[in-house]
Every structure is written in structure tokens, then in C-alpha cells.
Write a protein that holds these residues in place. Structure first.
Motif, mmCIF file in Angstrom:
data_model
loop_
_atom_site.group_PDB
_atom_site.id
_atom_site.type_symbol
_atom_site.label_atom_id
_atom_site.label_comp_id
_atom_site.label_asym_id
_atom_site.label_seq_id
_atom_site.Cartn_x
_atom_site.Cartn_y
_atom_site.Cartn_z
ATOM 1 N N SER A 43 19.519 1.709 -25.377
ATOM 2 C CA SER A 43 20.328 1.337 -26.395
ATOM 3 C C SER A 43 19.386 0.732 -27.682
ATOM 4 C CB SER A 43 21.276 0.182 -26.234
ATOM 5 O OG SER A 43 20.471 -1.015 -25.400
ATOM 6 N N LEU A 44 19.796 0.652 -28.913
ATOM 7 C CA LEU A 44 19.094 0.158 -30.017
ATOM 8 C C LEU A 44 19.789 -0.843 -30.680
ATOM 9 C CD1 LEU A 44 16.467 0.614 -31.254
ATOM 10 C CD2 LEU A 44 17.414 1.929 -33.270
ATOM 11 N N ARG A 45 19.377 -2.070 -30.623
ATOM 12 C CA ARG A 45 19.965 -2.951 -31.130
ATOM 13 C C ARG A 45 19.548 -3.523 -32.712
ATOM 14 N NH1 ARG A 45 23.719 -6.351 -28.385
ATOM 15 N NH2 ARG A 45 22.691 -5.757 -26.194
ATOM 16 N N ASP A 46 20.450 -3.841 -33.439
ATOM 17 C CA ASP A 46 20.176 -4.620 -34.800
ATOM 18 C C ASP A 46 20.306 -6.017 -34.534
ATOM 19 O OD1 ASP A 46 20.024 -5.574 -37.205
ATOM 20 O OD2 ASP A 46 21.532 -4.210 -38.165
ATOM 21 N N THR A 47 19.193 -6.767 -34.294
ATOM 22 C CA THR A 47 19.016 -8.396 -34.082
ATOM 23 C C THR A 47 19.527 -8.923 -35.324
ATOM 24 O OG1 THR A 47 16.818 -8.244 -34.854
ATOM 25 C CG2 THR A 47 17.080 -7.805 -32.625
ATOM 26 N N ALA A 48 19.908 -8.603 -36.519
ATOM 27 C CA ALA A 48 20.303 -9.586 -37.489
ATOM 28 C C ALA A 48 21.775 -9.394 -37.130
ATOM 29 C CB ALA A 48 20.153 -8.719 -38.851
ATOM 30 N N THR A 49 22.352 -8.574 -36.491
ATOM 31 C CA THR A 49 23.957 -8.691 -36.410
ATOM 32 C C THR A 49 24.268 -8.581 -35.004
ATOM 33 O OG1 THR A 49 24.224 -6.226 -36.211
ATOM 34 C CG2 THR A 49 24.357 -7.393 -38.505
ATOM 35 N N ASN A 50 23.336 -8.389 -34.122
ATOM 36 C CA ASN A 50 23.656 -8.114 -32.524
ATOM 37 C C ASN A 50 24.264 -6.930 -32.329
ATOM 38 O OD1 ASN A 50 22.792 -9.238 -30.115
ATOM 39 N ND2 ASN A 50 24.705 -10.036 -29.600
ATOM 40 N N ARG A 51 24.665 -5.925 -33.383
ATOM 41 C CA ARG A 51 25.195 -4.662 -32.832
ATOM 42 C C ARG A 51 24.530 -3.806 -32.117
ATOM 43 N NH1 ARG A 51 29.652 -2.631 -37.240
ATOM 44 N NH2 ARG A 51 30.515 -1.692 -35.201
ATOM 45 N N VAL A 52 25.284 -3.022 -31.332
ATOM 46 C CA VAL A 52 24.300 -1.973 -30.812
ATOM 47 C C VAL A 52 24.475 -0.502 -31.842
ATOM 48 C CG1 VAL A 52 24.077 -0.230 -29.002
ATOM 49 C CG2 VAL A 52 24.290 -2.683 -28.605
ATOM 50 N N LEU A 53 23.428 -0.272 -32.138
ATOM 51 C CA LEU A 53 23.756 0.994 -33.067
ATOM 52 C C LEU A 53 23.960 2.245 -32.466
ATOM 53 C CD1 LEU A 53 22.197 -0.858 -35.054
ATOM 54 C CD2 LEU A 53 20.744 0.928 -35.871
ATOM 55 N N GLY A 54 23.385 2.531 -31.448
ATOM 56 C CA GLY A 54 23.594 3.654 -30.273
ATOM 57 C C GLY A 54 23.048 3.346 -29.213
ATOM 58 N N LEU A 55 23.913 4.044 -28.133
ATOM 59 C CA LEU A 55 23.347 3.753 -26.795
ATOM 60 C C LEU A 55 23.762 5.161 -25.964
ATOM 61 C CD1 LEU A 55 24.716 0.995 -24.280
ATOM 62 C CD2 LEU A 55 25.443 3.260 -23.590
ATOM 63 N N ASN A 84 19.287 10.426 -25.008
ATOM 64 C CA ASN A 84 18.962 10.708 -26.616
ATOM 65 C C ASN A 84 19.959 9.710 -27.296
ATOM 66 O OD1 ASN A 84 18.940 14.349 -26.974
ATOM 67 N ND2 ASN A 84 18.193 13.209 -25.063
ATOM 68 N N VAL A 85 19.190 8.719 -27.619
ATOM 69 C CA VAL A 85 20.062 7.595 -28.286
ATOM 70 C C VAL A 85 20.476 8.020 -29.921
ATOM 71 C CG1 VAL A 85 20.170 5.147 -28.845
ATOM 72 C CG2 VAL A 85 19.140 5.853 -26.862
ATOM 73 N N ALA A 86 21.521 8.190 -30.037
ATOM 74 C CA ALA A 86 22.015 8.802 -31.409
ATOM 75 C C ALA A 86 22.118 7.393 -32.263
ATOM 76 C CB ALA A 86 23.520 9.551 -31.355
ATOM 77 N N VAL A 87 21.178 7.373 -33.134
ATOM 78 C CA VAL A 87 21.169 6.069 -34.176
ATOM 79 C C VAL A 87 21.488 6.566 -35.644
ATOM 80 C CG1 VAL A 87 19.807 5.049 -32.748
ATOM 81 C CG2 VAL A 87 18.620 6.530 -34.499
ATOM 82 N N CYS A 88 21.504 7.792 -36.031
ATOM 83 C CA CYS A 88 21.952 8.328 -37.397
ATOM 84 C C CYS A 88 22.805 9.535 -37.361
ATOM 85 C CB CYS A 88 20.638 8.664 -38.285
ATOM 86 S SG CYS A 88 19.161 7.604 -38.146
ATOM 87 N N PRO A 89 23.885 9.464 -37.880
ATOM 88 C CA PRO A 89 24.279 8.418 -38.604
ATOM 89 C C PRO A 89 24.820 7.145 -37.781
ATOM 90 C CG PRO A 89 25.908 10.114 -38.712
ATOM 91 C CD PRO A 89 24.721 10.545 -38.079
ATOM 92 N N SER A 90 24.931 6.116 -38.108
ATOM 93 C CA SER A 90 25.575 4.858 -37.387
ATOM 94 C C SER A 90 26.438 3.950 -38.351
ATOM 95 C CB SER A 90 24.728 4.087 -36.541
ATOM 96 O OG SER A 90 25.132 3.038 -36.051
#
Lengths: 178, 348
Positions: A83-95, A121-127
Motif C-alpha cells: 500500500s501507499l500512504r499519504d502521511t499528511a492525511t494518513n489516507r491510503v492512496l492504493g492497496l 500492482n498498487v494502483a495509485v493514479c488516478p486516486s
């Protein structure tokens, strides 16, 4: 005799067939290396600050092809959740969670195969969860490895920078800020 | 004349194979003040064949059309029917289609038999979902979908839409008569104010192989920040699919949600249920988690066709992503929510 035959069948049913990829017998659960793949069949070892290629996926969007290498004695498989996490919001962009297909190397490590299906295959765009552009910003990559039955083996994380490739002009659009 | 011969053929097949007599579904034709209606022609689906056709048309009228009820009808044997809003033209251009009478609208059609572009999902990667159906059983060929109070789908005059219809006539998914699809979009007349939004999510690069016969693929799809209520959902995979499940997800956790959050489950690949009675509020800044569980099976005709389309040429009888029911696999989520916050939520 019949009972013995039935018991044998039950035992066999619990084992993988010869042609099935077995579950990894991880030799050292403290040793793990996060890795990423690219479209040139390279494996990139990941540490904090590593740039990871954003790959234009065959079905659309952009993914991170990420997994982990472990110490194992044979070609084998585990289950990986990346998973890829945005540490500014703690939200997971994709998993994504899928079989992690590993090939034994001569150095004692088992490394993901060089194919798109062999690691998440962590789908991060678009997110819809991104608060800024996905590319050229730092995010937290988290990878958890389990047995095929879901028992935890190893977890690891690193701060990474998803990166558009120069040859992929659409990447900065697809991975731009919402 | 051609239609009559098709029906005669179907009836003959029905007599020989103990198939019930063909009874076409009926949907009413809508006056402009009542909405918009689309009917495909009847078409033959030969034994062993897979047909996918892409029909294009424009929303008639000169004011926005708000739709709070839809009827989606399919003859038995359909694998899916999807309606999309046309956006970026990549390889599937309505202008390249043949003119066709679609009942309530005029349009064009590109047959998958003539052009592979109607089979390539990358051609409609940014085309927002409008509605879909996978239900075509003879005893329930019509989904009558009423949206909740104050919720409607909005179309703009002249907006370009695609109706895509996929039929199969195999042992696993027989088409006993002829292929045919129809949609009625009923105009809202009670001043609905909340627009329906859609979510489409798909797993990338899946692979179901002899050497790895029970893979499971899971993914998450985040919603934009805000409060979102799910009203309908269905899942889509092919015949190696054992179970399709969707959970509400908090947008933060990296482990599968508790089963108390499960809101869709189906073990049917050929007629997966379209859940239309949902009233589920997703967690703030959350989304969905979905899982496809597979069981590899030897193809009825052997592995040749499956191996032929494997990009890795592994000769491992691997079903990979693709539209053909017999030789490829899918793991797709179709989900409907309100209020709409973006043109389309897509995760792929």
C-alpha cells in the motif's frame, strides 16, 4: 484397506501438486528487502528516499509494481499486501494484495519474478485519496507478507518517491493533483 | 425477414433441445417527456461464439434529463451490458460505426466481429459508468432499478453514450434464442436534487494458472473526502471466479475489513446479482475493499486458446486479463453512490 486409501487421498489433498508453486519456507524472518519493478525487467531495492517508477498499466492508470525479497531456498510464493500512504492525511492512496511469486537467487535470497503479475500492482493514479500530485512527492510504502493461509510473516515500510518516466508524457496528467 | 428467420431458427433449436419457447421481454416505449429508450436489434449468437457490440447514441432533447428509474433488459445468454458516457476517443470512435436504428434514438454500431476496438477496455478507460446489468435469466430478464428518493442520474442534451453488449453461446453460458438488449431511462418528475455517481474498479494483471490454481486478488478504491451512500453494486468475473466480495473500508487500514463491513458477496459468475436495495454510508475518507477468489479449471477445449493469449507464453494454461469468457478473466467492481462528487471514481 478402503480406509487406508481414503486417508492417503486426504493427505494428498492437503499437499500441493508437483507442478504447483509451493509456499515459501522463509529462512530468516528478520531479513526482508522491499523491491520495485520497472518495465525493463529491473528490480530496484528500496530504502528511504528511493524513487520508484510509475508504470502505465495495461488496463489504464498508473501503478507501482512493488513487493519484497526474502531469504528462501527455493522458488516459492507468499501473499503480499502493498500500500501507499499519504502521511499528511494518513489516507491510503492504493492497496493491492496478491500472490508474491519468488525466484531463488544464488545469494540465498528469493526475489520477485520480472513479470507484472508477480507482485502487487498498487494502483495509485488516478486516486481520489491524494491531496497533492502523486509523482515527485514522498509517500510511505508498506508491505506485509503472509503465508497462503494469512499468517503474518514480515512487514516493512519505507518512504518512497513515485516518479514519472521521461518517456511517459501522460503520467504527470494521470498522477497530477486532483 | 432476417429477424423472422432468426426466431424460427431459435424455435427449432428450442424444440430439439427442450428449450422453452422464446418469449421476448417487453419494455414500454417512452415518450420524450417520460425519458429515453434504447433497443438493440435481435442478433444470432452461433454455438461457441462470443459477440461484443458497441452501440453509440446521443441523449435527445434540449434540457437536462434527470433519471430516477431504469429498466435494463437482456435475452438469456448475455455476459454483460454496460452503459458509459463517452469521453476521450482512443481507438473506439462512434464516427466509424455503421448507422443503426436503436428504437428511441438513432446511433451507430461497431461490431466486435469487425473491429477489435470494441473489445479493448483501454478504449473506454476514462468513460464514466452509467449503468450495467449481468442478469439475463429467462425468468428474470429485466432489472427494474428505482433510485432512492431525491437521487437521479443526470444527462445533458447531446451527451454521447455507449451501450456495450456481450453475448456468449457456450456450454457454460448458453444463448438459447437470440441476443438482444434494451434500456429504459425514466425521467424524474419530482425534482430530485442529488446526482448519482459511479465507481469502476478493476484488478490489474491477474493470472490464474495451473501452477497457481487458487489465487486471490484484493484491492482498495478510495472515495473523495465526504459522505457517500452506496445504493447499488455488482461484481464481475468469469467462470474461474469462485467468490466476489466487497466491504466498506475506512481508507486507512491495510488489512481486510471485518465481515461486519461486507455488503456484497456473490458466488455466481454467469448471473451475478445486482444489489439495488443498498443504503450504506461509507466511512468518511474511506472507500471499498474488494476481493476476487479464483479456482483454475481445465478449459473444456484444452489449453491451446488460453496459452495462445498468454503474453508470457508460459504454457501454464494461465487465464489472464481479457474480455473473452472462455479464455480470460476479470475482477471488476461496478458501484453506484450519491451524491456525485466527481465525473467518475476509477481505480485501476
Amino acid at each position: 484397506m478402503l480406509l487406508r486409501g481414503a486417508a492417503l487421498l486426504v493427505v494428498l489433498a492437503g499437499c500441493p501438486l508437483d507442478h504447483e508453486l509451493p509456499e515459501c519456507d522463509v529462512l530468516d524472518t528478520t531479513s526482508v528487502m522491499l523491491v520495485a519493478g520497472d518495465l525493463d525487467n529491473h528490480t530496484i531495492d528500496i530504502t528511504d528516499g528511493t524513487r520508484i517508477p510509475l508504470i502505465g498499466a495495461p488496463q489504464g492508470g498508473h501503478i507501482l509494481l512493488v513487493g519484497a525479497s526474502v531469504k528462501a531456498a527455493h522458488d516459492c510464493q507468499l501473499v503480499a499486501t502493498a500500500s501507499l500512504r499519504d502521511t499528511a492525511t494518513n489516507r491510503v492512496l492504493g492497496l493491492e494484495q496478491r500472490p508474491l511469486l519468488l525466484e531463488q537467487q544464488s545469494n540465498g535470497w528469493a526475489q520477485p519474478r520480472h513479470t507484472l503479475d508477480a507482485m502487487p500492482n498498487v494502483a495509485v493514479c488516478p486516486s481520489a485519496a491524494s491531496s497533492t500530485a502523486v509523482y515527485d512527492h514522498e509517500y510511505k510504502l508498506e508491505v506485509a507478507l503472509t503465508t497462503l493461509d494469512g499468517a503474518s510473516i514480515i512487514t516493512a515500510s519505507a518512504m518512497v518517491i513515485p516518479t514519472c518516466q521521461a518517456s511517459d508524457g501522460y503520467c504527470t496528467v494521470d498522477c497530477g493533483a486532483n | 425477414m432476417r429477424l423472422r428467420s432468426l426466431v424460427v431458427t431459435a424455435l427449432l433449436v428450442g424444440c430439439g433441445d427442450n428449450v422453452p419457447e422464446y418469449e421476448p421481454w417487453l419494455l414500454e416505449e417512452l415518450a420524450p417527456q417520460d425519458g429515453m429508450w434504447i433497443r438493440t436489434p435481435e442478433f444470432e449468437v452461433a454455438a461457441g461464439a462470443e459477440i461484443q457490440d458497441c452501440y453509440f447514441f446521443e441523449v435527445p432533447g434540449d434540457v437536462d434529463l434527470w433519471v430516477d428509474r431504469a429498466k435494463l433488459a437482456l435475452n438469456t445468454g448475455s455476459h454483460h451490458m454496460n452503459v458509459f458516457r463517452i469521453k476521450t476517443i482512443v481507438g473506439l470512435d462512434p464516427a466509424n460505426g455503421q448507422p443503426i436504428d436503436l428504437g428511441g434514438v438513432q446511433g451507430t454500431v461497431i461490431h466486435g466481429a469487425d473491429s477489435m476496438e470494441c473489445w479493448k477496455s483501454s478504449n473506454w478507460a476514462d468513460w464514466p459508468l452509467v449503468a450495467n446489468s449481468q442478469q439475463s435469466s429467462s425468468d428474470s430478464p429485466v432489472i427494474d432499478w428505482k433510485l432512492p428518493t431525491d437521487v437521479a442520474t443526470r444527462f445533458t442534451p447531446g451527451e454521447k453514450l455507449m451501450l456495450q453488449v456481450h453475448y456468449v453461446n457456450t456450454t457454460d453460458q448458453p444463448t438459447p434464442w437470440v441476443g438482444r438488449a434494451g434500456v429504459n431511462f425514466y425521467r424524474s418528475k419530482d425534482g430530485d436534487t442529488q446526482e448519482l455517481g459511479t465507481l469502476f474498479a478493476t484488478q490489474q494483471s491477474i493470472r490464474v494458472c495451473r501452477s497457481n490454481p487458487k489465487p486471490s486478488y484484493s484491492g482498495t478504491c478510495a472515495m473523495p473526502a465526504g459522505t457517500h451512500t452506496v445504493v447499488a453494486a455488482n461484481g464481475h468475473f468469469h467462470s474461474r471466479g469462485n467468490e466476489f466480495r466487497i466491504w466498506a473500508w475506512d481508507g486507512v487500514s491495510t488489512t481486510r475489513p471485518d465481515d461486519s463491513q461486507l455488503f456484497y458477496a456473490s458466488e455466481r459468475w454467469d448471473e451475478p446479482e445486482m444489489e439495488t436495495g443498498l443504503d450504506l454510508q461509507l466511512p468518511q475518507t474511506g472507500g471499498i475493499w474488494w476481493t476476487c477468489d479464483y479456482q483454475w479449471r481445465e478449459p473444456a477445449g484444452g489449453c491451446e486458446a488460453v496459452d495462445a493469449r498468454d503474453p508470457q507464453h508460459a504454457n501454464d494454461c494461465c487465464y489472464t486479463f481479457g474480455p473473452k469468457v472462455e479464455s480470460s478473466e476479470h475482477c471488476n467492481v461496478f458501484l453506484y453512490y450519491y451524491p456525485k462528487v466527481t465525473e467518475s471514481v476509477t481505480c485501476f
